[in-house]
Design an enzyme around this catalytic site. Structure first.
Site, short mmCIF file in Angstrom:
data_model
loop_
_atom_site.label_atom_id
_atom_site.label_comp_id
_atom_site.label_asym_id
_atom_site.label_seq_id
_atom_site.Cartn_x
_atom_site.Cartn_y
_atom_site.Cartn_z
CE LYS A 1 -3.60 1.95 3.86
NZ LYS A 1 -3.71 0.52 3.55
CG HIS B 1 -0.22 3.60 5.59
ND1 HIS B 1 -0.41 2.27 5.32
CD2 HIS B 1 0.49 3.63 6.76
CE1 HIS B 1 0.15 1.53 6.26
NE2 HIS B 1 0.70 2.34 7.14
CB CYS C 1 -0.95 -0.01 1.18
SG CYS C 1 -0.13 -0.34 2.76
#
Length: 449
Positions: free
Chosen positions: A119, A121, A69
């Protein structure tokens, strides 16, 4: 004669304006969605909104990302391979140098309102959040996937992660609903200029906690995959609601929509749900990548080649591109489309792929794609139909001819020595460019927002 010259000047100005038109940009990223999970790839899980957008847009049949990711998100927002920043896997530390020109900063300089909901991250503390890297509005998880109901990340210092505008908050509701609601609210806002809304959903990443109505919709799915399927149905529904908000705003024809998954589906033997507070595993089987080989984390096709498409009614005709494309292409492409011109060399690994989006019949066999996999355990390059995978710093190599063997079933390393030598040279060239932009963890933000 004067009238003719004036008319020609007006025409030239109109053409110049069209060349740097500023469409709204909506980027939707699914998390851990596998190649075989979408309806348009034959999934038994209904994804009608995703399928319709793909059918009415340009399907990107060979769109590559990182097999995990955080790196994919770096590639999208910088136009560079993640390994240039010293990153190869999920990371809660700050991933980018403070002065990094991101897609958000570039579009903001062109008059865009910039929003992320979902998200992040790329730095899991509020002081490393999206507003420090060009987003005027931010919301969602500073860290990675979260328990969708309590919004906690994994046990540890980054557990509390749900935020708005880089400030931790508490918010009631399912994460998928909240992320979509924030996107819809932002799209509906009145503004003078265009918007860039980046919606990296936490779905369909573990943990899975879904309402009965979503589970009822997937009764035909085996029990050990039902919660994943319900999560995907929920995601598809919210994507439909976001698109409806664009439609209702009257801006659909001037909105470019990009969709892709951040990596391939996750191996069913891996489930870290118990690492999240008050969370139990609910689905053994998650994303599926068949017929592609491999899973998330791996540099086989199943880990990196993902469902993707771009949709822009009135500008893009429906079609399918088989060109070799990378997530790093979107920053140079969208910058060119919106008229952003860098004042310095941003060392993009990506290319402006707009000509291939406008004309999906165009090919690019000369293209090279490179990836340093998680922890540097593998590296891979693709060029001219060939793919070389280096394992454990050269302990072993595998070679595949993707044109004939897209599912990587026949390793040709021992039978094609000339191709191996050529691909090793390409790999060595790409490796040399790694780590040239590692962030200094001790350096303070010179211009905090």
């Amino acid at each position: 004669m004067t009238r003719l010259i004036s008319a020609l000047l007006l025409f030239a100005l109109a053409c110049a304006s069209a060349a740097v038109a500023r469409p709204n940009i909506l980027i939707i990223v699914a998390d851990d969605l596998g190649w075989a999970d979408v309806g348009y790839h034959g999934s038994t899980i209904a994804t009608p909104n995703i399928d319709r957008l793909c059918r009415e847009g340009v399907e990107l049949n060979r769109h590559y990302v990182s097999p995990v990711c955080t790196p994919t998100r770096i590639g999208l927002l910088t136009g560079r391979y993640w390994s240039r920043f010293g990153n190869t896997g999920p990371n809660n530390e700050r991933c980018l140098p403070w002065e990094t020109e991101t897609l958000a900063t570039a579009l903001r300089s062109r008059g865009y309102d910039t929003c992320i909901t979902g998200k992040w991250h790329l730095g899991s503390l509020p002081e490393w959040g999206p507003r420090q890297f060009g987003f005027t509005h931010s919301h969602g998880s500073l860290a990675g996937g979260v328990n969708p109901l309590n919004h906690f990340y994994k046990h540890g210092k980054y557990m509390k992660t749900w935020h708005r505008n880089d400030r931790l908050i508490e918010e009631e509701g399912h994460a998928t609903d909240l992320i979509a609601r924030e996107a819809i609210r932002y799209i509906r806002m009145e503004r003078d200029g265009p918007f860039f809304v980046y919606v990296p959903f936490t779905a369909v990443h573990t943990p899975f906690l879904e309402e009965k109505r979503y589970l009822e919709a997937v009764k035909h799915i085996p029990d050990d995959r039902r919660f994943f399927a319900a999560c995907l149905v929920h995601l598809d529904e919210k994507i439909g609601e976001i698109i409806k908000a664009v439609d209702d705003s009257g801006q659909r024809d001037n909105t470019l929509i990009l969709f892709f998954s951040d990596n391939g589906g996750q191996n069913p033997s891996s489930d870290d749900s118990r690492r999240y507070p008050d969370t139990k595993p609910t689905s053994k089987f998650k994303g599926m990548n068949t017929p592609l080989r491999g899973w998330k984390v791996q540099t086989y096709e199943g880990g990196m080649r993902v469902p993707a498409f771009v949709n822009w009614p009135g500008t893009l005709k429906p079609g399918r591109s088989d060109a070799l494309l990378s997530v790093t292409d979107w920053m140079p492409t969208l910058c060119a489309l919106t008229g952003f011109k860098p004042t310095a060399n941003l060392k993009w690994d990506g290319r402006n792929i707009w000509p291939m989006i406008r004309d999906p019949s165009k090919a690019n066999r000369d293209r090279t794609l490179y990836c340093k996999g998680p922890g540097g355990r593998t590296r891979m390059v693709i060029n001219d139909g060939w793919k070389l995978i280096e394992i454990k710093n050269g302990e072993r190599f595998e070679l595949y001819h993707l044109d004939d063997d897209p599912n990587e079933e026949r390793d040709l390393f021992h039978s094609e020595p000339d191709e191996v030598d050529k691909m090793k040279r390409i790999l060595a060239r790409e490796r040399k460019a790694d780590d040239d932009a590692r962030p200094d963890p001790k350096r303070k933000n010179p211009s905090p927002v």
